[in-house]
Design a protein around this motif. Structure first.
Motif, short mmCIF file in Angstrom:
data_model
loop_
_atom_site.label_atom_id
_atom_site.label_comp_id
_atom_site.label_asym_id
_atom_site.label_seq_id
_atom_site.Cartn_x
_atom_site.Cartn_y
_atom_site.Cartn_z
N ILE A 2 0.84 -1.19 0.00
CA ILE A 2 0.00 0.00 0.00
C ILE A 2 0.88 1.25 0.00
CG2 ILE A 2 -1.80 1.25 1.22
CD1 ILE A 2 -2.64 -1.39 -0.11
N GLY A 3 1.97 1.20 0.77
CA GLY A 3 2.89 2.32 0.79
C GLY A 3 3.51 2.57 -0.58
N ASP A 4 3.85 1.49 -1.30
CA ASP A 4 4.41 1.63 -2.63
C ASP A 4 3.38 2.21 -3.61
OD1 ASP A 4 6.83 0.65 -1.79
OD2 ASP A 4 6.41 -1.41 -2.39
N LEU A 5 2.14 1.75 -3.50
CA LEU A 5 1.09 2.30 -4.35
C LEU A 5 0.91 3.79 -4.08
CD1 LEU A 5 -1.67 -0.46 -4.28
CD2 LEU A 5 -0.43 0.34 -6.28
N SER A 6 1.00 4.17 -2.82
CA SER A 6 0.86 5.58 -2.46
C SER A 6 1.97 6.42 -3.09
CB SER A 6 0.88 5.73 -0.93
OG SER A 6 0.80 7.08 -0.54
N LYS A 7 3.20 5.90 -3.08
CA LYS A 7 4.31 6.63 -3.69
C LYS A 7 4.14 6.74 -5.20
CE LYS A 7 7.53 5.10 -0.13
NZ LYS A 7 8.62 4.16 0.19
N ILE A 8 3.65 5.67 -5.82
CA ILE A 8 3.49 5.67 -7.27
C ILE A 8 2.39 6.64 -7.70
CG2 ILE A 8 2.77 4.24 -9.23
CD1 ILE A 8 4.16 1.89 -7.74
N LEU A 9 1.30 6.68 -6.93
CA LEU A 9 0.20 7.58 -7.27
C LEU A 9 0.54 9.03 -6.95
CD1 LEU A 9 -2.77 5.41 -6.01
CD2 LEU A 9 -2.37 6.08 -8.38
N GLY A 10 1.36 9.24 -5.92
CA GLY A 10 1.74 10.60 -5.55
C GLY A 10 0.84 11.18 -4.47
N PRO A 11 1.28 12.22 -3.79
CA PRO A 11 0.53 12.79 -2.67
C PRO A 11 -0.83 13.35 -3.08
CG PRO A 11 2.41 14.19 -3.27
CD PRO A 11 2.56 12.92 -4.02
N VAL A 12 -0.97 13.78 -4.33
CA VAL A 12 -2.24 14.36 -4.76
C VAL A 12 -3.36 13.33 -4.71
CG1 VAL A 12 -3.45 15.42 -6.71
CG2 VAL A 12 -1.09 16.07 -6.21
#
Length: 580
Positions: A2-12
């Motif tokens: 989930i953390g990796d998906l968050s980084k890939i999608l970006g903070p926006v």
């Protein structure tokens, strides 16, 4: 993951990711609750209590509606996130890459980056579309059903709870093994891709030595290793998936045995057992689906980690604005220590000053750190200690744009874009006038190339400049530097492998550059070394001698030995006959 998906999608889009996950969890839990409503409905129907069955059906209908709403919401949010990935991932990768230090881009990392960038988009969308939902529902729905079973009959509920660790261990063992073998498959795939590119680039050499019919051993070995790794992956995957599925069926068999024992002991009504077994049967299907998809999810997690690792890379720290330059065109090293790995000292305590408007030649044996010095000037890396100053300001106090605006590099290996001859020169200064482009080309001897090509200035140079010779590509690189009119020009062995004609053109251009810029030259040609205002001799990352050619010849035996060696190397032909 989930953390990796968050980084890939970006903070926006981080909040959208967590909203999607909340709806996914709600969908899985509500589905388990809806399944649990089957128990009172079935029990009431078997006992002939239609009123109670009707109430149960109303409750089941309400839960089905809630499940449908949650399913729709999580699916729509998953599709929205997949669309975000399709439309923004490459842009975000590009924005990240331009912030990374140039020293990060090794050949191995570029190969990995190419593999991640091409397959990363479909990978992430596949996670949202096909992997997360069945795995989440395959775990949370049975867990909710198990809690309901504990409520209906604590003995059967405890049986499920006792079986849960076995199911988890078998599932974790299976998916972990699959993930490890996937890493081997990926590594073999990257190696094979690199060897294919190498095989294509080395065609002139391979054909010259007749190595095209018998194959290319490094490529053959890489393909064989990829085939073997893929075979091992397949042979290891299916047995472990079967074992994980067997654990689920063994747990259900244990539940059935406990239930039958309770019925024979008159501790449980057989009608209730049938209803509870119907509920328990709903545990097996989603668990089996989760077990089947979990291996794929672990493999996807490996790829996500590699993709997220790019976003984890730290750019070199950069201030918001540049410090003013008090001495434009000068370069100074002060007690610089640097190594590519912790504890390594490839450059060890180097100090020197290059005055503006002068030419400095850096000489020394291979591996002494000459090219590394030029990379530190361009801030490919930050020094471990000491400082590198340009124009009187530490390069770390300059923005990347301001730093590179002062430098025009001319390297031995020149890359040209698959565009016109003129466009490749204009990279030096996109806003330059046509007259300025033509003048830079004339000074670098590109006119001869223009006359040879069928469409003149509009001729395409091919991918990587394949339509031109190495010396012609070098001339275009020099023309770029001339057009840029940078205050500092760095030439890294720019004339080391040129024939006489190309070297003449490049040397003429160097004389023009010397009249308008500070030159720092990694040199092997005797004429270039002799023309320098200052010569720095490196050995093992240390400046062992500095001065003019005349001064060093008179005072430094190491430089004299170096000069004599270079003189002998350039004064003999391969036949062994001396050049007059």
């Amino acid at each position: 993951m989930i953390g990796d998906l968050s980084k890939i999608l970006g903070p926006v889009h981080r909040r959208d990711l967590y909203r999607y996950l909340n709806w996914l969890i709600a969908y899985a839990v509500l589905q388990g609750v809806a399944i649990a409503f089957l128990v009172p409905v079935l029990a009431a129907m078997m006992h002939g209590d239609m009123k109670r069955a009707g109430y149960g059906l109303l409750g089941l209908a309400l839960m089905v509606v809630l499940v449908a709403v949650a399913h729709y919401r999580q699916a729509m949010k998953g599709f929205a996130l997949a669309l975000v990935v399709l439309t923004t991932l490459h842009d975000r990768l590009g924005a990240k890459l331009v912030s990374l230090p140039l020293g990060w881009f090794s050949s191995e990392r570029v190969g990995r980056l190419s593999r991640s960038a091409t397959g990363g988009t479909m990978l992430v969308t596949n996670v949202f579309a096909h992997l997360l939902t069945p795995v989440a529902t395959g775990i949370l729905t049975p867990a909710t059903t198990a809690v309901a079973l504990l409520y209906f009959d604590w003995r059967l509920g405890l049986t499920v709870l006792f079986a849960a660790p076995l199911i988890f261990l078998l599932h974790n063992w299976s998916s972990s093994w699959i993930a490890r073998t996937e890493l081997q498959v990926d590594a073999a795939g990257v190696e094979a891709s690199n060897r294919v590119v190498e095989f294509a680039r080395l065609q002139p050499v391979l054909r010259a030595f007749g190595r095209t019919t018998d194959g290319y051993l490094p490529l053959d070995e890489a393909i064989e290793e990829q085939r073997r790794a893929g075979g091992d992956h397949l042979s290891a995957t299916f047995p472990r998936l079967l074992v994980a599925g067997l654990g689920i069926h063994l747990a259900f068999a244990a539940l059935l045995a406990v239930g039958v024992t309770l019925v024979f002991a008159h501790a449980l009504d057989n009608v209730e057992l049938i209803a509870l077994l119907a509920l328990s049967a709903r545990l097996a299907s989603p668990l089996a689906e989760a077990a089947a998809r979990s291996g794929q999810l672990r493999m996807a997690a490996n790829d996500l980690r590699r993709l997220a690792d790019i976003f984890d890379q730290e750019p070199l720290p950069e201030s918001g604005h540049s410090m003013p330059m008090s001495d434009p065109g000068s370069v100074a090293f002060s007690e610089v220590v640097f190594g590519y790995r912790p504890g390594e000292k490839l450059i060890n305590g180097v100090s020197f000053h290059v005055p503006a408007g002068t030419m400095t030649a850096i000489v020394g044996p291979s591996g002494s750190g000459k090219t590394t010095l030029t990379k530190l000037i361009m801030r490919f890396h930050d020094v471990d200690s000491g400082s590198v100053r340009m124009g009187g300001s530490d390069v770390r106090s300059l923005t990347t744009g301001d730093l590179m605006a002062q430098i025009a590099p001319v390297m031995q290996d020149v890359y040209l874009f698959n565009d016109t001859l003129e466009a490749n020169i204009r990279i030096g200064s996109p806003t330059a006038s046509q007259a300025e482009v033509r003048e830079a080309a004339r000074l670098a001897g590109v006119d001869d190339i223009v006359e040879r090509l069928p469409f003149g200035w509009r001729s395409s140079v091919g991918e990587g400049g394949s339509a031109l010779s190495g010396g012609e590509r070098q001339r275009i690189s020099v023309a770029r530097a001339l057009l840029k009119r940078a205050s500092i020009v760095i030439l890294d062995e720019a004339t080391a492998a040129l024939d006489a004609e190309n070297e003449r053109h490049v040397q003429n251009a160097i004389r023009t550059l010397k009249a308008r810029s500070t030159l720092i030259v990694v040199a092997h040609q005797l004429s270039t070394i002799r023309a320098a205002d200052q010569i720095l001799m490196l050995e093992d990352g240390v400046v062992v001698a500095a001065g003019t050619h005349r001064q060093l010849q008179a005072s430094d035996p190491r430089y004299c030995a170096f000069w004599q060696e270079r003189n002998r190397a350039q004064g003999w032909r391969l036949t062994g006959e001396a050049v007059p």
